[in-house]
Every structure is written in C-alpha cells, then in structure tokens.
Scaffold this motif. Structure first.
Motif, PDB file in Angstrom:
ATOM      1  N   MET A   1       0.641  -1.313  -0.202  1.00 49.36           N
ATOM      2  CA  MET A   1      -0.085   0.188  -0.038  1.00 49.36           C
ATOM      3  C   MET A   1       1.085   1.261  -0.126  1.00 49.36           C
ATOM      4  N   LEU A   2       0.239   2.661  -0.402  1.00 48.01           N
ATOM      5  CA  LEU A   2       1.247   3.947  -0.818  1.00 48.01           C
ATOM      6  C   LEU A   2       1.130   4.160   0.468  1.00 48.01           C
ATOM      7  N   ASP A   3       1.954   4.918   1.029  1.00 54.31           N
ATOM      8  CA  ASP A   3       2.053   5.986   2.031  1.00 54.31           C
ATOM      9  C   ASP A   3       1.874   7.325   1.699  1.00 54.31           C
ATOM     10  N   PHE A   4       0.744   7.584   1.585  1.00 56.81           N
ATOM     11  CA  PHE A   4      -0.334   8.641   1.450  1.00 56.81           C
ATOM     12  C   PHE A   4       0.730   9.960   1.805  1.00 56.81           C
ATOM     13  N   ASP A   5       0.631  11.106   1.220  1.00 58.61           N
ATOM     14  CA  ASP A   5       1.272  12.547   1.724  1.00 58.61           C
ATOM     15  C   ASP A   5      -0.223  12.770   1.790  1.00 58.61           C
ATOM     16  N   PRO A   6      -0.721  13.296   2.973  1.00 59.33           N
ATOM     17  CA  PRO A   6      -1.662  14.252   3.659  1.00 59.33           C
ATOM     18  C   PRO A   6      -1.639  15.418   3.111  1.00 59.33           C
ATOM     19  N   THR A   7      -1.193  16.120   2.342  1.00 59.61           N
ATOM     20  CA  THR A   7      -0.775  16.979   1.862  1.00 59.61           C
ATOM     21  C   THR A   7      -1.216  17.583   0.458  1.00 59.61           C
ATOM     22  N   ARG A   8      -1.738  16.196   0.026  1.00 60.36           N
ATOM     23  CA  ARG A   8      -1.809  15.796  -1.831  1.00 60.36           C
ATOM     24  C   ARG A   8      -3.307  15.029  -1.895  1.00 60.36           C
TER      25      ARG A   8
END
Length: 77
Positions: A1-8
């Motif tokens: 699973m992708l480590d999502f950037d919370p700013t995008r």
C-alpha cells in the motif's frame, strides 16, 4: 500500500503512480486498469480510484469503454 502524503489528494497520488507505471512499461499499451484491483492495492474507495482514472483519461493515457473497462492507450504520448 502507498504511504499517502496528507497534503495532496489521494487520487492525485494514485494517478502519479499509474503514470509512472505506464511510463516504465509496468502497464503496457492495451493493459486493463482494474478499479477493483486498484481499490484493494491502495486501500481507497471506488470514487477515489475513478478520479485517478478520469485524470489519466483526460491526459490521453487511458481510454474507457463502457462495459469493458479502462485500458492504457496504444499510443502513449
């Protein structure tokens, strides 16, 4: 699973990953891009996956055929 950037937005990040896969040949021309598979892989809702697919369709990287699915275009720019 992708480590999502919370700013995008997640859909933008998924679209970026798919663009990279198309560019490096992991997703070759005419490959099916499965909403169900992406949903499972990234752990997101179907609507999020659909936004990512729509962005790639707008870029000319995918074509969607109703009842068949979304496919990488044969002539990637």
């Amino acid at each position: 699973m992708l480590d999502f950037d919370p700013t995008r937005p997640k859909w933008e990040q998924i679209a970026t990953v798919l663009r990279e896969r198309i560019a490096d040949g992991t997703l070759p021309p005419r490959a099916l891009v499965s909403e169900v598979q992406l949903e499972s892989e990234f752990g997101v809702a179907r609507g999020t996956v659909r936004k990512a697919i729509a962005a790639l369709r707008d870029d000319g990287l995918l074509v969607t055929t109703p009842g068949m699915g979304s496919f990488v275009t044969a002539s990637v720019r």
